[in-house]
Design an enzyme around this catalytic site. Structure first.
Site, PDB file in Angstrom:
ATOM      1  N   ARG A  87       0.831  -1.237  -0.085  1.00 30.01           N
ATOM      2  CA  ARG A  87      -0.040   0.093  -0.081  1.00 30.01           C
ATOM      3  C   ARG A  87       0.919   1.179   0.118  1.00 30.01           C
ATOM      4  O   ARG A  87       1.676   1.505   0.983  1.00 30.01           O
ATOM      5  CB  ARG A  87      -0.709  -0.035   1.155  1.00 30.01           C
ATOM      6  CG  ARG A  87      -1.757   1.435   1.304  1.00 30.01           C
ATOM      7  CD  ARG A  87      -2.471   1.060   2.682  1.00 30.01           C
ATOM      8  NE  ARG A  87      -3.611   2.394   2.767  1.00 30.01           N
ATOM      9  CZ  ARG A  87      -3.590   3.208   3.526  1.00 30.01           C
ATOM     10  NH1 ARG A  87      -2.299   3.127   4.596  1.00 30.01           N
ATOM     11  NH2 ARG A  87      -4.257   4.170   3.742  1.00 30.01           N
ATOM     12  N   TYR A 307      -4.343   2.220  15.912  1.00 24.02           N
ATOM     13  CA  TYR A 307      -3.221   2.186  16.568  1.00 24.02           C
ATOM     14  C   TYR A 307      -3.154   1.945  18.069  1.00 24.02           C
ATOM     15  O   TYR A 307      -2.475   1.262  18.923  1.00 24.02           O
ATOM     16  CB  TYR A 307      -2.378   3.710  16.391  1.00 24.02           C
ATOM     17  CG  TYR A 307      -1.656   3.865  14.962  1.00 24.02           C
ATOM     18  CD1 TYR A 307      -0.350   2.914  14.631  1.00 24.02           C
ATOM     19  CD2 TYR A 307      -2.507   4.115  13.952  1.00 24.02           C
ATOM     20  CE1 TYR A 307      -0.064   3.236  13.520  1.00 24.02           C
ATOM     21  CE2 TYR A 307      -1.936   4.205  12.527  1.00 24.02           C
ATOM     22  CZ  TYR A 307      -0.798   3.558  12.424  1.00 24.02           C
ATOM     23  OH  TYR A 307      -0.164   3.656  11.139  1.00 24.02           O
TER      24      TYR A 307
END
Ligand code: FCB
Length: 466
Positions: A87, A307
């Site tokens: 990506r 995260y």
């Protein structure tokens, strides 16, 4: 370049589904460098990083990880890792420098070369059209609070699709539009550094509109087999207590942090409570008839970046804030426990909870974890090795959480580790290292960290060793 030890170790394995995609992720401004080469014009991040006081140590992306000149070397790294997918993002100001008008062939050629080499290495190219690098000329014309920017983005999406449609496997329109809108125009800690709650809301709407228009442009151009998606950084929220006031704090942040994108994109509507909460700021008349229908153009998957979780309580927080007024009712609670070098709590349950929420709310939408990873204080020891056991522990826990979510019925198709390389971490500059490959910036030497060896072994065995 060091060599990689990916021998699968013996032991029980948490296996992931067949065809699960194993990837790494990067973004153009964070790694490419070559800021002034081959016709690239400045983006808002060039202007911002060159403004004194905006980025730690005055760091800029002028050179970054010099990926623009090291594509082959970096693809060789990925080959050694054994990733199935990569990506990356396309730099709008490299392809269409003024944000309108003709494309620059040399800029496009770079992404042709990148995608050709990926294909030759049998790695699927996953391209993001916008990872925060708005051409500066469009910001000068009003930026994302200006509706016109959405149309400019759709035009750029169409041009990129025409040039690269035969080689990109998955197209992602936007990366984390929450950050573009609320950090860029609300708190001002990201480029372009403006601080206006109303502009942040306008920007959020125009990003939703831009996404929908771009989906339409992509579908009209790319082959049917190509996937079209969007990546959101949904906030995994916890209330400090079950009190109605604390739960209302969660509701407010969920509205302005999550549902402001989820509702338009997946349901073609705005959350009523968001409109109520922000009534003192705006009547939302910048939302025109048909916009929400456009925003809701169907996508093939949703990218989820995660995260750490966010814990909130009733209270108030200081301005300037990214939360468009919600900060007057909400306090962000710091919870004890391990933290990364970003000072972000390590808590993999937040990822599991988020994936299950999406399974419930969007049962027909396949999910892909498009970013997950951690910054730690990495360094090369005298023997040249970079040992990062904390990152390995973080990644292991989060992949186990993804596995648990799959077992619980979430349709998760892949995992992209952030990041392949140490890079320019936005307003933190080069002070935070997220890579599984260490970059010595003065020499640009790349070294696999222990986490890279670990990830290669995970991919080779198709799962986690217990
Ligand atoms: C995300 C960004 C990515 C990277 C990570 C640490 O918000 O999408 O570019 O900076 O955080």
């Amino acid at each position: 370049m060091t060599t990689l030890d990916a021998r699968p170790r013996a032991g029980t394995t948490l296996r992931f589904p067949d065809h699960f995609r194993w990837g790494t992720a990067t973004a153009a401004y964070q790694i490419e460098g070559a800021a002034g080469e081959d016709g690239r014009a400045p983006s808002i991040w060039d202007t911002f990083s060159h403004t004194p006081g905006k980025v730690r140590n005055g760091d800029t992306g002028d050179i970054a990880a010099d990926h623009y000149h090291r594509v082959s070397e970096d693809i060789a790294l990925m080959r050694e890792l054994g990733v199935t997918d990569y990506r990356f993002s396309i730099a709008w100001p490299r392809v269409q420098p003024a944000g309108r008008g003709p494309v620059v062939q040399k800029g496009l050629d770079f992404y042709r070369r990148l995608t050709d080499e990926l294909r030759r290495a049998d790695i699927r190219p996953v391209a993001t059209l916008y990872h925060w690098d708005l051409p500066q000329e469009l910001e000068d014309a009003g930026g994302w609070p200006n509706r016109e920017t959405a149309y400019r983005f759709a035009e750029y999406a169409g041009l990129a699709a025409e040039a690269l449609g035969d080689r990109v496997a998955t197209w992602t329109t936007l990366n984390e539009p929450w950050c573009s809108a609320f950090l860029g125009y609300g708190s001002g800690v990201h480029a372009p550094g403006r601080t206006s709650a109303v502009d942040a809301l306008r920007a959020a709407h125009h990003l939703n509109l831009a996404h929908g228009l771009a989906v339409r442009a992509l579908r009209g151009t790319v082959p049917d087999a190509a996937e079209v998606s969007l990546t959101l950084n949904l906030h995994s929220l916890r209330a400090r207590s079950e009190s109605p006031r604390d739960l209302d704090a969660v509701r407010r942040i969920d509205a302005v942090g999550n549902r402001i994108f989820l509702d338009p994109v997946f349901r073609g509507r705005l959350p009523d409570d968001l409109v109520r909460d922000t009534a003192a700021l705006t009547d939302w008349s910048f939302v025109r008839d048909g916009d929400l229908r456009t925003a809701a153009a169907p996508v093939d998957s949703l990218g989820v970046n995660y995260y750490s979780p966010t814990t909130v309580a009733a209270g108030s927080s200081p301005a300037p804030s990214p939360w468009a007024g919600a900060e007057r009712h909400v306090r962000f609670v710091s919870v004890p426990g391990p933290r990364t070098a970003m000072d972000w709590p390590v808590d993999a349950d937040g990822l599991h909870g988020l994936l299950l929420r999406l399974r419930k709310e969007l049962p027909d939408v396949p999910l892909v974890v498009t970013e997950n990873g951690a910054a730690y204080e990495d360094y090369a020891d005298p023997s040249g090795q970079v040992r990062d056991p904390e990152r390995v522990a973080y990644l292991h826990a989060h992949l186990a959480a993804v596995h648990r979510a799959v077992e619980d019925g979430a349709d998760v198709r892949g995992y992209f580790l952030w990041s392949l390389l140490d890079n320019f971490e936005w307003s933190y500059g080069y002070s935070k290292r997220f890579g599984i490959v260490h970059v010595d910036f003065p020499t640009q030497r790349r070294t696999f960290k222990s986490s890279a060896h670990w990830y290669a072994a995970v991919i080779a065995r198709g799962g986690l060793a217990l």
